[in-house]
Write an enzyme that holds these catalytic residues in place. Structure first.
Site, mmCIF file in Angstrom:
data_model
loop_
_atom_site.group_PDB
_atom_site.id
_atom_site.type_symbol
_atom_site.label_atom_id
_atom_site.label_comp_id
_atom_site.label_asym_id
_atom_site.label_seq_id
_atom_site.Cartn_x
_atom_site.Cartn_y
_atom_site.Cartn_z
ATOM 1 N N VAL A 82 12.446 1.720 53.841
ATOM 2 C CA VAL A 82 12.612 2.769 52.898
ATOM 3 C C VAL A 82 12.146 1.969 51.552
ATOM 4 C CG1 VAL A 82 14.295 3.988 51.818
ATOM 5 C CG2 VAL A 82 14.821 3.066 54.055
ATOM 6 N N ILE A 83 11.098 2.725 51.092
ATOM 7 C CA ILE A 83 10.167 2.077 50.091
ATOM 8 C C ILE A 83 10.555 3.009 48.547
ATOM 9 C CG2 ILE A 83 7.991 1.550 49.134
ATOM 10 C CD1 ILE A 83 6.815 1.351 52.222
ATOM 11 N N THR A 87 10.000 7.049 47.225
ATOM 12 C CA THR A 87 11.173 7.725 47.720
ATOM 13 C C THR A 87 12.108 8.241 46.620
ATOM 14 O OG1 THR A 87 11.345 6.248 49.397
ATOM 15 C CG2 THR A 87 12.917 7.608 49.516
ATOM 16 N N HIS A 89 14.756 9.839 46.738
ATOM 17 C CA HIS A 89 16.246 9.830 47.175
ATOM 18 C C HIS A 89 16.400 8.210 47.810
ATOM 19 C CE1 HIS A 89 14.037 11.654 50.120
ATOM 20 N NE2 HIS A 89 14.796 11.951 51.062
ATOM 21 N N ARG A 128 6.892 -8.260 53.904
ATOM 22 C CA ARG A 128 8.023 -8.475 54.660
ATOM 23 C C ARG A 128 7.945 -8.150 55.971
ATOM 24 N NH1 ARG A 128 12.074 -6.221 49.977
ATOM 25 N NH2 ARG A 128 11.375 -7.566 48.223
#
Ligand code: INI
Length: 156
Positions: A82-83, A87, A89, A128
């Protein structure tokens, strides 16, 4: 003095389920590659590994719960990306995924590993996911350690 328990890193005989999000697949496919490398290096047999692709990180807790409730695995590994920069949200998704994955572990008593990265940029995400670090690899090592630890604390 009482006992001290510590999970070893030998994965032979462990059955591992992996739930991976397709959203940001460039990143998550690398997390999965790192996970597969760790499984192989730690002696987990190919036949003892299952992988399920979910649409995105938000769906990972549900997939993890299905695996955990199947009763066929020693640990579940959740992989996602989730970047923040991409994003709107971000906070909703990342908080919900973390909470949901923790809840599955608490409800089912199975190790459910949080291999979801939440970087600020795509560049950080790639760092990562096998660049500077390998969070997919690390997630599998944690899964093996936890599965072995649980076997010691509550032998079947
Ligand atoms: N899912 C992710 O795994 N990463 C993201 O960065 C992301 N963004 O950017 O929105 C994302 N969204 C999809 C979400 O996980 C669900 O699949 C979707 O909302 C359907 O429930």
């Amino acid at each position: 003095m009482g006992s001290t328990y510590q999970g070893g890193l030998d994965g032979a005989g462990l059955r591992i389920a992996i739930a991976v999000g397709r959203f940001n697949e460039t990143v998550t496919s690398r997390l999965l590659a790192g996970a597969r490398t760790a499984l192989e290096r730690h002696g987990v047999k190919d036949d003892d590994v299952v992988v399920a692709w979910a649409p995105g990180a938000f769906e990972l807790p549900l997939v993890a719960r299905a695996f955990a409730e199947a009763g066929s695995y020693d640990a579940v590994v959740c992989l996602g990306a989730v970047i923040r920069g991409e994003t709107a949200h971000f906070d909703f998704i990342s908080a919900e995924v973390a909470r949901g994955i923790g809840q599955v572990a608490a409800d089912t008593g199975l190790p459910v590993i949080f291999g979801v990265i939440t970087p600020n940029t795509l560049e950080q995400a790639l760092d990562r996911a096998g660049g500077k670090a390998d969070k997919g690899y690390d997630a599998v090592v944690s899964a093996i350690e936890m599965a072995n630890l649980m076997r010691q604390i509550r032998p079947e």
